[in-house]
Design a protein around this motif. Structure first.
Motif, PDB file in Angstrom:
ATOM      1  N   PHE A 132       0.806  -1.218   0.000  1.00 54.21           N
ATOM      2  CA  PHE A 132       0.000   0.000   0.000  1.00 54.21           C
ATOM      3  C   PHE A 132       0.840   1.269   0.000  1.00 54.21           C
ATOM      4  CE2 PHE A 132      -2.961  -3.117   2.026  1.00 54.21           C
ATOM      5  CZ  PHE A 132      -3.907  -3.121   1.019  1.00 54.21           C
ATOM      6  N   LEU A 133       1.918   1.249  -0.766  1.00 56.68           N
ATOM      7  CA  LEU A 133       2.695   2.481  -0.924  1.00 56.68           C
ATOM      8  C   LEU A 133       2.069   3.273  -2.077  1.00 56.68           C
ATOM      9  CD1 LEU A 133       6.306   1.046  -0.677  1.00 56.68           C
ATOM     10  CD2 LEU A 133       4.886   1.977   1.147  1.00 56.68           C
ATOM     11  N   ILE A 134       2.141   4.587  -1.989  1.00 56.34           N
ATOM     12  CA  ILE A 134       1.578   5.412  -3.063  1.00 56.34           C
ATOM     13  C   ILE A 134       2.618   5.519  -4.179  1.00 56.34           C
ATOM     14  CG2 ILE A 134       0.686   7.693  -3.641  1.00 56.34           C
ATOM     15  CD1 ILE A 134      -0.527   7.785  -0.856  1.00 56.34           C
ATOM     16  N   PRO A 135       2.252   5.046  -5.392  1.00 53.55           N
ATOM     17  CA  PRO A 135       3.240   4.903  -6.465  1.00 53.55           C
ATOM     18  C   PRO A 135       3.911   6.204  -6.898  1.00 53.55           C
ATOM     19  CG  PRO A 135       1.191   3.788  -7.043  1.00 53.55           C
ATOM     20  CD  PRO A 135       0.911   4.580  -5.812  1.00 53.55           C
ATOM     21  N   THR A 136       3.208   7.331  -6.729  1.00 61.43           N
ATOM     22  CA  THR A 136       3.775   8.598  -7.205  1.00 61.43           C
ATOM     23  C   THR A 136       4.677   9.270  -6.170  1.00 61.43           C
ATOM     24  OG1 THR A 136       1.771   9.682  -6.442  1.00 61.43           O
ATOM     25  CG2 THR A 136       1.859   9.081  -8.771  1.00 61.43           C
ATOM     26  N   LEU A 137       4.758   8.687  -4.986  1.00 62.48           N
ATOM     27  CA  LEU A 137       5.591   9.280  -3.928  1.00 62.48           C
ATOM     28  C   LEU A 137       6.889   8.492  -3.757  1.00 62.48           C
ATOM     29  CD1 LEU A 137       2.946   9.993  -1.114  1.00 62.48           C
ATOM     30  CD2 LEU A 137       3.713  11.521  -2.929  1.00 62.48           C
ATOM     31  N   GLU A 148       8.812  10.146   1.176  1.00 63.09           N
ATOM     32  CA  GLU A 148       7.491  10.778   1.217  1.00 63.09           C
ATOM     33  C   GLU A 148       6.442   9.786   1.714  1.00 63.09           C
ATOM     34  OE1 GLU A 148       7.917  14.031  -2.424  1.00 63.09           O
ATOM     35  OE2 GLU A 148       7.301  11.995  -2.865  1.00 63.09           O
ATOM     36  N   ARG A 157      11.022   5.622  -6.045  1.00 60.30           N
ATOM     37  CA  ARG A 157       9.588   5.359  -5.979  1.00 60.30           C
ATOM     38  C   ARG A 157       9.360   3.842  -5.915  1.00 60.30           C
ATOM     39  NH1 ARG A 157       9.641   9.195 -10.004  1.00 60.30           N
ATOM     40  NH2 ARG A 157       9.203  11.246  -9.169  1.00 60.30           N
TER      41      ARG A 157
END
Lengths: 236, 241
Positions: free
Chosen positions: B114-119, B123, B156
């Motif tokens: 659940f990592l945010i791909p754009t960060l 971040e 990323r």
């Protein structure tokens, strides 16, 4: 003449594997206008996601140019690029990527937190209303796949981007949710967003205005109008 | 590299981090009642490392969701970080307070990262802190160094391996200095070598005083943990200390 939302000109993305050079993208050019929905199809490894990463300023082309809303982003310093991306581009992914410990509305607030913006809750609720999600205080595990994708779309929209990039946005959804998500996309399109949907699903691509097919990092069939495509199929 | 102690708070609190008594959870699907958990009596003490072992569908995730206040019980009592979440059939803690309790006391790790791909990594790690209205990039960097990713700060998720992504997720779970770390099949998506190194990291964090509850169906992994609770069909099966 209207400035395109996205203009890619002779974009190459090459990687070095030992002595071999792999061209994930090999001279791709395309334009997306405001209010246009483009479908990019192609097999796994054809370069679809690599292109989305270039268009989304998540990666830098080895050669060629990317222009978004009239701004040349190729060669832009990283910090400036990050700010530009956050202001102009929204992303939607197959796996939603919601934070499981945050509620729907809290997930939508996230991009505004990074941009240090005010009226976060109010704007997040507006975005959720826009995509038709009522359970704003539910945690992701309490929502079905279609509603999770609604939250992800609201998160992508909350800072009012001009370009929306969607990577297999309905890949994990059943038919009814898929239809609802495409309806949302069409509404956004009518509001003037440029939308690029990458998919391996030809029936989803058929619902876009225009389809291009990628093969080995190149456009193998450019600019086919999906309505025309459908009528040709029905004549077969 | 300086070894970061991540649980200063938990070391000062004596006793139990979470207690469940007669805990139950029933889901309703139309006229049907599904008893996901029944009569669970468990306590999690300061400094402990616990394993909840059971097959798929045994109720492990439901139990972790209750302990992490992501859901509320339908029966029984539950106290987490000194706050009574539910007592009998009454939920005592309002939704907003449950959110706060979760944010300030509990770290979560899941099978998916659940990592945010754009960060970037740093971040992603900072995200829960920023959400709480705080900022401490230096601590996010320190935690990434702690999990062995000091060289990956600005990468990323797409540029990282599964094991590296899970380490970022672990660093993110630690950013709020939680008292309790809940890990739901944290090594289910990585190879055995990565599994072992992630488990070693859990061991070190526990040595620092962090209370860990790890849910898994992996018996070999459970064999390395002293306190194992067996869950089957929503009930406690047997335990070993």
């Amino acid at each position: 003449m209207q400035t395109p939302i996205l203009q890619a000109t002779d974009v190459w993305r090459s990687y070095q594997r030992g002595s071999e050079t792999i061209h994930a993208l090999a001279g791709m050019s395309l334009t997306v206008q405001a209010g246009e929905m483009l479908g990019i199809v192609g097999r796994s490894g054809s370069g679809k996601t690599t292109f989305l990463n270039q268009a989304g300023c998540l990666d830098t082309p080895t050669k060629g140019n990317i222009n978004i809303c009239g701004t040349e982003v190729t060669g832009m310093p990283e910090k400036e690029l990050v700010a530009f991306r956050r202001d102009h581009i929204g992303f939607i992914f197959q796996l939603f990527y919601l934070i499981p410990t945050l509620t729907a509305v809290e997930n939508v607030e996230l991009p505004m937190i990074f941009a240090r913006e005010s009226r976060r809750r109010e704007r997040a609720l507006e975005a959720l209303e826009r995509v038709g999600l009522r359970e704003v205080n539910a945690l992701p595990h309490q929502l079905n796949g279609g509603d999770m994708q609604r939250v992800a779309i609201a998160r992508a929209l909350v800072r009012k981007p001009q370009l929306l990039l969607a990577d297999e946005p309905t890949g994990r959804l059943e038919h009814q949710s898929r239809t609802a998500i495409m309806d949302i996309f069409r509404g956004l399109q009518a509001e003037g967003l440029g939308i690029v949907i990458v998919t391996h699903d030809p029936t989803l691509a058929d619902e876009t205005d225009r389809i291009i097919e990628l093969r080995d990092g190149r456009i193998s069939s450019p600019g086919r109008d999906s309505a025309m495509e459908s009528s040709l199929k029905s004549e077969d | 590299m300086t070894k970061t102690t991540v649980t200063q708070q938990s070391q000062t609190i004596q006793g139990r981090v979470a207690t469940a008594a007669g805990l139950g959870k029933v889901y309703r699907r139309g006229p049907e009642e599904i008893h996901a958990l029944r009569d669970i009596d468990l306590s999690f003490e300061t400094g402990g490392f616990y394993c909840v072992l059971g097959p798929s569908g045994a109720g492990k995730t439901t139990l972790l969701n209750l302990l992490g206040v992501m859901d509320v019980p339908t029966s029984g009592s539950l106290t987490v970080a000194g706050q009574i979440v539910a007592d009998g059939e009454k939920v005592r803690l309002a939704e907003g307070k449950r959110d706060r309790l979760r944010l300030e006391n509990i770290g979560f790790i899941f099978i998916e990262f659940f990592l945010i791909p754009t960060l970037t990594a740093v971040e992603n790690v900072q995200m829960p802190l920023l959400w709480a209205g705080k900022e401490d990039r230096a601590y996010a960097v320190e935690l990434l160094e702690r999990v062995g990713l000091g060289h990956r700060l600005t990468h990323r998720p797409a540029e990282m391996s599964g094991g590296e992504m899970q380490r970022v997720a672990i660093a993110r779970a630690l950013i709020n200095r939680p008292k309790l770390l809940l890990a739901d099949e944290p090594t289910g998506n990585v190879d055995t070598r990565t599994r072992d190194s992630i488990f070693e990291l859990f061991r070190e964090l526990n040595d620092d005083g962090l209370v860990i509850v790890l849910a898994t169906h992996d018996q070999e992994l459970a064999g390395r943990i002293d306190r194992v609770t067996h869950l089957r069909d929503g009930r406690l099966a047997k335990g070993k200390e």
